[in-house]
Scaffold this active site. Structure first.
Site, PDB file in Angstrom:
ATOM      1  N   LYS A  13       0.999  -1.235   0.041  1.00 48.56           N
ATOM      2  CA  LYS A  13       0.058  -0.078  -0.136  1.00 48.56           C
ATOM      3  C   LYS A  13       0.691   1.271   0.173  1.00 48.56           C
ATOM      4  O   LYS A  13       0.523   2.078  -0.448  1.00 48.56           O
ATOM      5  CB  LYS A  13      -0.857  -0.018   1.328  1.00 48.56           C
ATOM      6  CG  LYS A  13      -1.857  -1.027   1.513  1.00 48.56           C
ATOM      7  CD  LYS A  13      -2.788  -1.115   2.456  1.00 48.56           C
ATOM      8  CE  LYS A  13      -1.947  -1.114   3.768  1.00 48.56           C
ATOM      9  NZ  LYS A  13      -1.431  -2.454   4.228  1.00 48.56           N
ATOM     10  N   ARG A  88     -10.033   0.639   8.249  1.00 45.67           N
ATOM     11  CA  ARG A  88      -9.582  -0.802   8.712  1.00 45.67           C
ATOM     12  C   ARG A  88     -10.606  -1.433   9.310  1.00 45.67           C
ATOM     13  O   ARG A  88     -10.354  -2.775   9.937  1.00 45.67           O
ATOM     14  CB  ARG A  88      -8.354  -0.754   9.424  1.00 45.67           C
ATOM     15  CG  ARG A  88      -6.977  -0.817   8.946  1.00 45.67           C
ATOM     16  CD  ARG A  88      -5.985  -0.486   9.838  1.00 45.67           C
ATOM     17  NE  ARG A  88      -4.949  -1.402   9.992  1.00 45.67           N
ATOM     18  CZ  ARG A  88      -3.732  -0.969   9.198  1.00 45.67           C
ATOM     19  NH1 ARG A  88      -3.589   0.101   8.547  1.00 45.67           N
ATOM     20  NH2 ARG A  88      -2.932  -1.645   9.299  1.00 45.67           N
ATOM     21  N   ARG A 127      11.603  -5.826   4.949  1.00 44.73           N
ATOM     22  CA  ARG A 127      11.380  -4.575   4.953  1.00 44.73           C
ATOM     23  C   ARG A 127      12.410  -3.628   5.972  1.00 44.73           C
ATOM     24  O   ARG A 127      12.464  -4.085   6.948  1.00 44.73           O
ATOM     25  CB  ARG A 127      10.035  -3.929   5.200  1.00 44.73           C
ATOM     26  CG  ARG A 127       9.901  -2.287   5.266  1.00 44.73           C
ATOM     27  CD  ARG A 127       8.346  -2.142   5.201  1.00 44.73           C
ATOM     28  NE  ARG A 127       7.625  -2.547   6.176  1.00 44.73           N
ATOM     29  CZ  ARG A 127       6.270  -2.205   6.536  1.00 44.73           C
ATOM     30  NH1 ARG A 127       5.565  -2.005   5.680  1.00 44.73           N
ATOM     31  NH2 ARG A 127       5.652  -3.125   7.634  1.00 44.73           N
ATOM     32  N   ARG A 160      11.080  -1.961  11.485  1.00 48.72           N
ATOM     33  CA  ARG A 160       9.833  -1.775  12.124  1.00 48.72           C
ATOM     34  C   ARG A 160       9.717  -2.628  13.444  1.00 48.72           C
ATOM     35  O   ARG A 160       9.797  -3.746  13.231  1.00 48.72           O
ATOM     36  CB  ARG A 160       8.460  -1.486  11.232  1.00 48.72           C
ATOM     37  CG  ARG A 160       8.405   0.151  10.873  1.00 48.72           C
ATOM     38  CD  ARG A 160       7.016   0.169   9.836  1.00 48.72           C
ATOM     39  NE  ARG A 160       6.005  -0.909  10.138  1.00 48.72           N
ATOM     40  CZ  ARG A 160       4.898  -0.570   9.407  1.00 48.72           C
ATOM     41  NH1 ARG A 160       4.671   0.033   8.274  1.00 48.72           N
ATOM     42  NH2 ARG A 160       3.688  -1.186   9.890  1.00 48.72           N
ATOM     43  N   ARG A 171      -0.910  -9.169  13.152  1.00 48.41           N
ATOM     44  CA  ARG A 171      -1.427  -8.344  12.264  1.00 48.41           C
ATOM     45  C   ARG A 171      -2.141  -8.882  11.230  1.00 48.41           C
ATOM     46  O   ARG A 171      -3.317  -8.368  10.864  1.00 48.41           O
ATOM     47  CB  ARG A 171      -0.060  -7.546  11.723  1.00 48.41           C
ATOM     48  CG  ARG A 171       0.418  -6.410  12.728  1.00 48.41           C
ATOM     49  CD  ARG A 171       1.771  -6.249  12.379  1.00 48.41           C
ATOM     50  NE  ARG A 171       1.809  -5.326  10.941  1.00 48.41           N
ATOM     51  CZ  ARG A 171       2.795  -5.094  10.105  1.00 48.41           C
ATOM     52  NH1 ARG A 171       3.908  -5.588  10.671  1.00 48.41           N
ATOM     53  NH2 ARG A 171       2.650  -4.243   9.227  1.00 48.41           N
TER      54      ARG A 171
HETATM   55  P1  AP5 Z   1       4.840  -1.820   1.854  1.00 45.77           P
HETATM   56  O1  AP5 Z   1       4.727  -0.773   0.724  1.00 45.77           O
HETATM   57  O2  AP5 Z   1       5.580  -0.922   2.848  1.00 45.77           O
HETATM   58  O3  AP5 Z   1       3.517  -2.321   2.335  1.00 45.77           O
HETATM   59  P2  AP5 Z   1       2.291  -1.678   3.022  1.00 45.77           P
HETATM   60  O4  AP5 Z   1       1.156  -2.508   2.547  1.00 45.77           O
HETATM   61  O5  AP5 Z   1       2.226  -0.253   3.307  1.00 45.77           O
HETATM   62  O6  AP5 Z   1       2.507  -2.565   4.588  1.00 45.77           O
HETATM   63  P3  AP5 Z   1       2.387  -1.976   6.084  1.00 45.77           P
HETATM   64  O7  AP5 Z   1       2.916  -3.021   6.872  1.00 45.77           O
HETATM   65  O8  AP5 Z   1       2.560  -0.641   6.161  1.00 45.77           O
HETATM   66  O9  AP5 Z   1       0.834  -2.162   6.228  1.00 45.77           O
HETATM   67  P4  AP5 Z   1       0.095  -2.136   7.582  1.00 45.77           P
HETATM   68  O10 AP5 Z   1      -1.209  -1.826   7.218  1.00 45.77           O
HETATM   69  O11 AP5 Z   1       0.607  -3.106   8.505  1.00 45.77           O
HETATM   70  O12 AP5 Z   1       0.809  -1.077   8.589  1.00 45.77           O
HETATM   71  P5  AP5 Z   1       0.462   0.425   8.846  1.00 45.77           P
HETATM   72  O13 AP5 Z   1       1.655   1.463   8.790  1.00 45.77           O
HETATM   73  O14 AP5 Z   1      -0.764   0.993   8.013  1.00 45.77           O
HETATM   74  O15 AP5 Z   1       5.624  -2.963   1.217  1.00 45.77           O
HETATM   75  C1  AP5 Z   1       6.011  -3.981   2.223  1.00 45.77           C
HETATM   76  C2  AP5 Z   1       7.553  -4.361   1.937  1.00 45.77           C
HETATM   77  O16 AP5 Z   1       7.400  -4.999   0.667  1.00 45.77           O
HETATM   78  C3  AP5 Z   1       8.465  -3.134   1.651  1.00 45.77           C
HETATM   79  O17 AP5 Z   1       9.892  -3.767   2.120  1.00 45.77           O
HETATM   80  C4  AP5 Z   1       8.632  -2.790   0.105  1.00 45.77           C
HETATM   81  O18 AP5 Z   1       9.673  -2.573  -0.332  1.00 45.77           O
HETATM   82  C5  AP5 Z   1       8.307  -4.216  -0.407  1.00 45.77           C
HETATM   83  N1  AP5 Z   1       7.360  -4.411  -1.941  1.00 45.77           N
HETATM   84  C6  AP5 Z   1       6.470  -3.591  -1.830  1.00 45.77           C
HETATM   85  N2  AP5 Z   1       5.928  -3.671  -3.172  1.00 45.77           N
HETATM   86  C7  AP5 Z   1       6.532  -4.948  -3.613  1.00 45.77           C
HETATM   87  C8  AP5 Z   1       6.471  -5.562  -4.981  1.00 45.77           C
HETATM   88  N3  AP5 Z   1       5.652  -5.242  -5.820  1.00 45.77           N
HETATM   89  N4  AP5 Z   1       7.442  -6.569  -4.982  1.00 45.77           N
HETATM   90  C9  AP5 Z   1       8.276  -6.825  -4.030  1.00 45.77           C
HETATM   91  N5  AP5 Z   1       8.312  -6.159  -2.808  1.00 45.77           N
HETATM   92  C10 AP5 Z   1       7.576  -5.255  -2.660  1.00 45.77           C
HETATM   93  O19 AP5 Z   1      -0.315   0.156  10.534  1.00 45.77           O
HETATM   94  C11 AP5 Z   1       0.648  -0.049  11.496  1.00 45.77           C
HETATM   95  C12 AP5 Z   1      -0.004  -0.188  12.751  1.00 45.77           C
HETATM   96  O20 AP5 Z   1      -0.546   0.885  13.165  1.00 45.77           O
HETATM   97  C13 AP5 Z   1      -1.413  -1.174  12.627  1.00 45.77           C
HETATM   98  O21 AP5 Z   1      -0.797  -2.450  13.063  1.00 45.77           O
HETATM   99  C14 AP5 Z   1      -2.019  -0.391  13.852  1.00 45.77           C
HETATM  100  O22 AP5 Z   1      -1.723  -0.870  14.950  1.00 45.77           O
HETATM  101  C15 AP5 Z   1      -2.016   0.945  13.521  1.00 45.77           C
HETATM  102  N6  AP5 Z   1      -3.098   1.446  12.495  1.00 45.77           N
HETATM  103  C16 AP5 Z   1      -2.557   2.183  11.343  1.00 45.77           C
HETATM  104  N7  AP5 Z   1      -3.739   2.435  10.766  1.00 45.77           N
HETATM  105  C17 AP5 Z   1      -4.746   2.365  11.510  1.00 45.77           C
HETATM  106  C18 AP5 Z   1      -6.324   2.403  11.509  1.00 45.77           C
HETATM  107  N8  AP5 Z   1      -6.727   2.878  10.563  1.00 45.77           N
HETATM  108  N9  AP5 Z   1      -6.863   1.694  12.633  1.00 45.77           N
HETATM  109  C19 AP5 Z   1      -6.265   1.131  13.577  1.00 45.77           C
HETATM  110  N10 AP5 Z   1      -5.087   1.196  13.809  1.00 45.77           N
HETATM  111  C20 AP5 Z   1      -4.390   1.591  12.631  1.00 45.77           C
HETATM  112 MG    MG Z   2       2.490   0.916   4.996  1.00 43.98          MG
END
Ligand code: AP5
Ligand code: MG
Length: 214
Positions: A13, A88, A127, A160, A171
């Site tokens: 994402k 979410r 990552r 992270r 997660r």
């Molecule tokens: P990346 O692009 O970083 O993936 P992502 O989908 O953004 O993954 P996240 O871990 O950030 O998602 P998340 O939803 O768990 O975390 P968030 O920060 O939102 O890519 C991942 C890796 O793959 C990278 O190394 C990249 O280089 C690689 N990659 C990407 N595309 C690729 C491809 N095509 N081929 C190969 N490799 C590739 O949330 C974190 C925490 O915050 C949650 O657990 C929760 O506690 C809290 N939180 C955040 N939002 C909310 C909400 N709305 N409600 C409640 N709690 C929330």
């Molecule tokens: Mg992300």
């Protein structure tokens, strides 16, 4: 262009959001990034959120809804926005609908990205992010030129807190239970655009563009 990027942890994402905001000149709203900044700055919200985030649980709806409502009211969101990691839960999706309708706005597309669980684990455990500028790398798929050092700003790369395997598994479970129901929620609204997240970053971006511009 008002977009939501929906999908499990590690699906790409954030990576895809960065390309979309450059192309359309609109901001990325990542609740995860906003919360991590609050944790780092030890704000009251960050102190409250840290325990939830470190265990892989969701931060309570009222906290994240407040963050997004405030962010959407800012001037740079007028031409559009990319919501990354929000909503979410069904409660967050309902609240977003209310906030946008009060602003006389709506969502154009919900891009739902998917890859299999093995790939998610590989992406998340490998990552690395820059502590200074936030640039995201992968030890295998998108390595920095010098190990542990950011190409863009020479900042230090770190893993992270929630990218440890046990937390990742929680997660993914939380995603299945609380977020996956949004796929049918947005399908019923006619907004869902399903995109295969497997493939190169540019290939996935092209697939997204053909869904939202086609
Ligand atoms: P990346 O692009 O970083 O993936 P992502 O989908 O953004 O993954 P996240 O871990 O950030 O998602 P998340 O939803 O768990 O975390 P968030 O920060 O939102 O890519 C991942 C890796 O793959 C990278 O190394 C990249 O280089 C690689 N990659 C990407 N595309 C690729 C491809 N095509 N081929 C190969 N490799 C590739 O949330 C974190 C925490 O915050 C949650 O657990 C929760 O506690 C809290 N939180 C955040 N939002 C909310 C909400 N709305 N409600 C409640 N709690 C929330
Ligand atoms: Mg992300």
């Amino acid at each position: 262009m008002n977009l939501i990027l929906l999908g499990p942890p590690g699906v790409g994402k954030g990576t895809q959001a960065k390309l979309l905001i450059d192309r359309f000149g609109i901001p990325q709203i990542s609740t995860g990034d906003i919360l991590r900044a609050a944790v780092k700055d030890l704000t009251p919200m960050g102190v409250k959120a840290k325990g939830f985030m470190d265990s892989g649980a969701l931060v309570p709806d009222e906290v994240v809804i407040g963050i997004v409502e405030e962010r959407l009211a800012q001037a740079d969101c007028v031409p559009g926005f990319v919501l990354d990691g929000f909503p979410r839960t069904v409660g967050q999706a309902d609240a977003l609908k209310g906030v946008l309708s009060r602003m006389g706005r709506g969502i154009d597309h919900v891009v739902s990205l998917s890859v299999d669980q093995k790939e998610l684990l590989t992406r998340l455990t490998g990552r690395r992010a820059c502590a200074k500028c936030g640039a995201v790398y992968h030890v295998e798929f998108a390595p920095s030129k010098v190990s542990g050092v950011c190409d863009a700003c020479s900042g230090e790369l770190y893993q992270r807190e929630d990218d440890k395997e046990a937390t990742i598994l929680n997660r993914l479970k939380v995603y299945d239970e609380q977020t996956a129901p949004l796929i049918s929620y947005y399908q019923e609204c006619g907004l869902l655009r399903s995109v295969d997240g497997l493939g190169t970053v540019d290939g996935v971006q092209s697939a997204i563009l053909s869904q939202i511009q086609g």
